[in-house]
Design a protein around this motif. Structure first.
Motif, mmCIF file in Angstrom:
data_model
loop_
_atom_site.group_PDB
_atom_site.id
_atom_site.type_symbol
_atom_site.label_atom_id
_atom_site.label_comp_id
_atom_site.label_asym_id
_atom_site.label_seq_id
_atom_site.Cartn_x
_atom_site.Cartn_y
_atom_site.Cartn_z
ATOM 1 N N TYR A 97 0.831 -1.208 0.000
ATOM 2 C CA TYR A 97 0.000 0.000 0.000
ATOM 3 C C TYR A 97 0.864 1.256 0.000
ATOM 4 O O TYR A 97 0.545 2.234 -0.696
ATOM 5 C CB TYR A 97 -0.934 0.027 1.216
ATOM 6 C CG TYR A 97 -1.867 -1.149 1.336
ATOM 7 C CD1 TYR A 97 -2.327 -1.840 0.221
ATOM 8 C CD2 TYR A 97 -2.283 -1.602 2.577
ATOM 9 C CE1 TYR A 97 -3.175 -2.931 0.348
ATOM 10 C CE2 TYR A 97 -3.136 -2.685 2.715
ATOM 11 C CZ TYR A 97 -3.576 -3.341 1.592
ATOM 12 O OH TYR A 97 -4.419 -4.415 1.722
ATOM 13 N N ALA A 98 1.948 1.251 0.751
ATOM 14 C CA ALA A 98 2.832 2.418 0.805
ATOM 15 C C ALA A 98 3.554 2.624 -0.521
ATOM 16 O O ALA A 98 3.735 3.765 -0.963
ATOM 17 C CB ALA A 98 3.839 2.257 1.940
ATOM 18 N N THR A 99 3.943 1.544 -1.172
ATOM 19 C CA THR A 99 4.610 1.657 -2.473
ATOM 20 C C THR A 99 3.662 2.245 -3.517
ATOM 21 O O THR A 99 4.042 3.143 -4.276
ATOM 22 C CB THR A 99 5.118 0.274 -2.937
ATOM 23 O OG1 THR A 99 6.002 -0.243 -1.937
ATOM 24 C CG2 THR A 99 5.828 0.371 -4.266
ATOM 25 N N VAL A 100 2.421 1.753 -3.539
ATOM 26 C CA VAL A 100 1.426 2.295 -4.473
ATOM 27 C C VAL A 100 1.162 3.768 -4.162
ATOM 28 O O VAL A 100 1.085 4.601 -5.071
ATOM 29 C CB VAL A 100 0.122 1.467 -4.425
ATOM 30 C CG1 VAL A 100 -0.992 2.159 -5.183
ATOM 31 C CG2 VAL A 100 0.362 0.067 -4.966
ATOM 32 N N SER A 101 1.071 4.108 -2.891
ATOM 33 C CA SER A 101 0.839 5.499 -2.497
ATOM 34 C C SER A 101 2.012 6.378 -2.898
ATOM 35 O O SER A 101 1.810 7.524 -3.314
ATOM 36 C CB SER A 101 0.611 5.601 -0.990
ATOM 37 O OG SER A 101 -0.524 4.893 -0.604
ATOM 38 N N VAL B 72 3.977 5.960 -5.435
ATOM 39 C CA VAL B 72 3.887 6.188 -6.889
ATOM 40 C C VAL B 72 2.808 7.223 -7.180
ATOM 41 O O VAL B 72 2.972 8.085 -8.045
ATOM 42 C CB VAL B 72 3.608 4.858 -7.627
ATOM 43 C CG1 VAL B 72 3.270 5.106 -9.081
ATOM 44 C CG2 VAL B 72 4.791 3.921 -7.491
ATOM 45 N N LEU B 73 1.720 7.181 -6.420
ATOM 46 C CA LEU B 73 0.621 8.117 -6.631
ATOM 47 C C LEU B 73 0.918 9.530 -6.132
ATOM 48 O O LEU B 73 0.116 10.442 -6.345
ATOM 49 C CB LEU B 73 -0.656 7.597 -5.979
ATOM 50 C CG LEU B 73 -1.284 6.377 -6.648
ATOM 51 C CD1 LEU B 73 -2.473 5.880 -5.850
ATOM 52 C CD2 LEU B 73 -1.693 6.694 -8.081
ATOM 53 N N VAL B 74 2.066 9.728 -5.497
ATOM 54 C CA VAL B 74 2.472 11.078 -5.095
ATOM 55 C C VAL B 74 2.605 11.956 -6.334
ATOM 56 O O VAL B 74 2.336 13.157 -6.287
ATOM 57 C CB VAL B 74 3.780 11.037 -4.274
ATOM 58 C CG1 VAL B 74 4.417 12.410 -4.163
ATOM 59 C CG2 VAL B 74 3.513 10.468 -2.894
ATOM 60 N N LEU B 75 2.970 11.342 -7.445
ATOM 61 C CA LEU B 75 3.083 12.097 -8.706
ATOM 62 C C LEU B 75 1.749 12.706 -9.108
ATOM 63 O O LEU B 75 1.713 13.708 -9.813
ATOM 64 C CB LEU B 75 3.604 11.179 -9.822
ATOM 65 C CG LEU B 75 4.986 10.573 -9.578
ATOM 66 C CD1 LEU B 75 5.314 9.544 -10.651
ATOM 67 C CD2 LEU B 75 6.037 11.660 -9.518
ATOM 68 N N VAL B 76 0.644 12.110 -8.670
ATOM 69 C CA VAL B 76 -0.690 12.612 -8.984
ATOM 70 C C VAL B 76 -1.240 13.423 -7.803
ATOM 71 O O VAL B 76 -2.389 13.835 -7.820
ATOM 72 C CB VAL B 76 -1.641 11.437 -9.316
ATOM 73 C CG1 VAL B 76 -2.945 11.909 -9.899
ATOM 74 C CG2 VAL B 76 -0.979 10.434 -10.235
ATOM 75 N N LEU B 77 -0.430 13.623 -6.789
ATOM 76 C CA LEU B 77 -0.748 14.385 -5.575
ATOM 77 C C LEU B 77 -1.691 13.679 -4.599
ATOM 78 O O LEU B 77 -1.709 14.013 -3.435
ATOM 79 C CB LEU B 77 -1.305 15.774 -5.911
ATOM 80 C CG LEU B 77 -0.347 16.701 -6.663
ATOM 81 C CD1 LEU B 77 -1.032 18.014 -6.965
ATOM 82 C CD2 LEU B 77 0.925 16.936 -5.879
ATOM 83 N N VAL B 78 -2.485 12.733 -5.030
ATOM 84 C CA VAL B 78 -3.360 12.016 -4.113
ATOM 85 C C VAL B 78 -2.547 11.088 -3.212
ATOM 86 O O VAL B 78 -2.977 10.748 -2.123
ATOM 87 C CB VAL B 78 -4.458 11.244 -4.872
ATOM 88 C CG1 VAL B 78 -3.892 10.042 -5.597
ATOM 89 C CG2 VAL B 78 -5.565 10.822 -3.942
ATOM 90 N N GLY B 79 -1.371 10.730 -3.638
ATOM 91 C CA GLY B 79 -0.520 9.826 -2.882
ATOM 92 C C GLY B 79 -0.037 10.411 -1.567
ATOM 93 O O GLY B 79 0.234 9.676 -0.624
ATOM 94 N N ILE B 80 0.068 11.733 -1.483
ATOM 95 C CA ILE B 80 0.504 12.370 -0.237
ATOM 96 C C ILE B 80 -0.490 12.059 0.875
ATOM 97 O O ILE B 80 -0.120 11.653 1.973
ATOM 98 C CB ILE B 80 0.663 13.890 -0.438
ATOM 99 C CG1 ILE B 80 1.786 14.159 -1.442
ATOM 100 C CG2 ILE B 80 0.951 14.578 0.893
ATOM 101 C CD1 ILE B 80 1.887 15.595 -1.901
ATOM 102 N N LEU B 81 -1.768 12.221 0.576
ATOM 103 C CA LEU B 81 -2.806 11.904 1.554
ATOM 104 C C LEU B 81 -2.840 10.398 1.854
ATOM 105 O O LEU B 81 -2.956 9.992 3.000
ATOM 106 C CB LEU B 81 -4.171 12.369 1.045
ATOM 107 C CG LEU B 81 -5.364 12.062 1.941
ATOM 108 C CD1 LEU B 81 -5.217 12.760 3.282
ATOM 109 C CD2 LEU B 81 -6.653 12.461 1.270
ATOM 110 N N LEU B 82 -2.715 9.587 0.813
ATOM 111 C CA LEU B 82 -2.730 8.132 1.001
ATOM 112 C C LEU B 82 -1.562 7.656 1.860
ATOM 113 O O LEU B 82 -1.731 6.772 2.702
ATOM 114 C CB LEU B 82 -2.722 7.408 -0.339
ATOM 115 C CG LEU B 82 -4.027 7.430 -1.127
ATOM 116 C CD1 LEU B 82 -3.837 6.774 -2.490
ATOM 117 C CD2 LEU B 82 -5.131 6.747 -0.355
#
Length: 128
Positions: A77-81, A83-93
């Motif tokens: 879950y942390a690895t996917v999150s 990667v999603l930092v690039l879309v900004l939603v990953g910071i919250l995740l």
């Protein structure tokens, strides 16, 4: 009339009870993840408990496998999150995953301190 004598207390580990050592190692399967997080590998603690003491007690094995599965799931879950930092939603995740990891790991440690069973939510059951 005399009172009947109470039955003798069972020895630890007899009749399905857990020995203090089993309780300690069962709890260690959970709190060792907190210690392992300091070196960024929270799954190492439960893995070591599984390898060292998993064959000596079914209870310790269940708790070690449960903790190991949760730690590996959180890593995914942390690895996917991340990667999603690039879309900004990953910071919250990432923040949510971190808080959930801490809360559930502490809950597992506390519940198993007395020899209880604990099953983590949101866990992918990879190791059995």
């Amino acid at each position: 009339m005399s009172q009947p004598q109470p039955p003798y207390a069972a020895h630890p580990g007899q009749f399905g009870g857990l020995t203090p050592e089993e309780k300690t190692w069962g709890g260690a399967a959970h709190w060792s993840a907190l210690v392992g997080a300091f070196v960024a590998m929270a799954f190492l603690g439960p893995l070591l408990v599984l390898l060292l003491k998993g064959s000596t007690s079914p209870y310790v094995r269940r708790q070690a496998v449960e903790s190991l599965n949760f730690q590996l799931s959180i890593l995914i879950y942390a690895t996917v999150s991340a990667v999603l930092v690039l879309v900004l939603v990953g910071i919250l995740l990432l923040a949510v995953v971190g808080v959930l990891w801490l809360v559930f790991t502490i809950l597992g440690s506390v519940r198993t301190a007395d020899g209880g069973e604990y099953r983590y939510p949101l866990t992918i059951r990879m190791v059995s």
